[in-house]
Design an enzyme around this catalytic site. Structure first.
Site, PDB file in Angstrom:
ATOM      1  CB  SER A 162      -2.581  -1.224  -1.542  1.00 53.42           C
ATOM      2  OG  SER A 162      -2.904   0.324  -1.725  1.00 53.42           O
ATOM      3  CG  ASP A 183      -3.418   1.381  -9.381  1.00 46.81           C
ATOM      4  OD1 ASP A 183      -4.111   2.168  -8.881  1.00 46.81           O
ATOM      5  OD2 ASP A 183      -2.854   0.205  -8.737  1.00 46.81           O
ATOM      6  CG  HIS A 234      -5.384   0.437  -6.019  1.00 46.18           C
ATOM      7  ND1 HIS A 234      -3.950   0.492  -6.312  1.00 46.18           N
ATOM      8  CD2 HIS A 234      -5.297   0.013  -4.712  1.00 46.18           C
ATOM      9  CE1 HIS A 234      -3.320   0.742  -5.130  1.00 46.18           C
ATOM     10  NE2 HIS A 234      -4.197   0.396  -4.172  1.00 46.18           N
TER      11      HIS A 234
HETATM   12  C1  MLT Z   1      -0.685   4.487   1.012  1.00 49.52           C
HETATM   13  O1  MLT Z   1      -1.107   5.272   1.414  1.00 49.52           O
HETATM   14  O2  MLT Z   1      -0.134   3.510   1.272  1.00 49.52           O
HETATM   15  C2  MLT Z   1      -1.022   4.443  -0.705  1.00 49.52           C
HETATM   16  O3  MLT Z   1      -1.871   5.706  -0.859  1.00 49.52           O
HETATM   17  C3  MLT Z   1      -2.027   3.361  -1.232  1.00 49.52           C
HETATM   18  C4  MLT Z   1      -3.294   3.246  -0.327  1.00 49.52           C
HETATM   19  O4  MLT Z   1      -4.217   3.983  -0.428  1.00 49.52           O
HETATM   20  O5  MLT Z   1      -3.217   2.667   0.690  1.00 49.52           O
END
Ligand code: MLT
Length: 200
Positions: free
Chosen positions: A100, A150, A181
């Site tokens: 992520s 996701d 996710h």
């Molecule tokens: C990010 O901010 O990198 C993406 O939105 C994924 C997350 O939630 O970390």
């Protein structure tokens, strides 16, 4: 960036980047599952969003602070160079694994660096920038783990990340699972299979 170093005297080293609100420990079990003989450098993001650790700032969920992301991607590459020297790691066998937010930071480094990573494992990545391309030869190999349902990473983001990696010359494996996710056991197994078949 703070990090933990697990020295297994391996020829390969995994560089781990956790997701938002995560910690250095989160991806260690995944790394050990993929290859228990590899060394591990497990990073901790130094941005705090209401107490949740991240690797770069964002304006709102899914909307990145692009200037901060660029700055921190370059800083991460410098940190990796310093750590590689300090611990005498084999710089031709550095493998980045991120989930992520951590996957997004790794993807961003591929726009400014080529050949730092032998392979990247991007679990539930998004497209870091609206425009531009990754550098030619950014990485030779890439695994993407994605969820068909996701809510954070839309499917077209995933397939665009796949195309961006292919365009820079990487051999890409895109693994879909039917969930959201989460990084599932099936996804971890697919990452290991890709590593055993294509990287090791
Ligand atoms: C990010 O901010 O990198 C993406 O939105 C994924 C997350 O939630 O970390």
């Amino acid at each position: 960036m703070h990090y933990d170093f697990i020295d297994n005297a391996g020829s390969r080293t995994f560089l781990l980047f956790h997701g938002t609100g995560g910690s250095k420990e989160d991806l260690v079990p995944l790394a050990k599952h993929i290859d228990p003989t590899a060394n591990i450098v497990a990073f901790e993001g130094d941005v705090s969003e209401r107490g949740m650790r991240r690797f770069f700032k964002r304006k709102s969920p899914g909307v990145f602070d692009v200037e901060d992301l660029k700055k921190r991607s370059k800083a991460a590459l410098k940190t990796i160079e310093t750590i590689t020297d300090k611990h005498g790691l084999n710089q031709t066998h550095l493998i980045a694994i991120g989930y992520s937010n951590g996957a997004n930071l790794i993807a961003s480094t591929l726009y400014v660096s080529a050949g730092v990573f032998e392979a990247v494992f991007l679990h539930h990545p998004m497209i870091p920038y609206e425009s531009g391309n990754m550098m030619q030869g950014a990485t030779a190999k890439a695994f993407i783990g994605a969820g068909e349902n996701d809510p954070i990473c839309p499917k077209d983001h995933t397939t665009r990340v796949e195309s961006l990696l292919e365009d820079c010359g990487a051999k890409v494996c895109l693994h879909w699972h039917a969930h959201g996710h989460s990084l599932t056991q099936g996804e971890a197994d697919a990452a290991k299979k890709y590593y055993d078949d294509e990287v090791k």
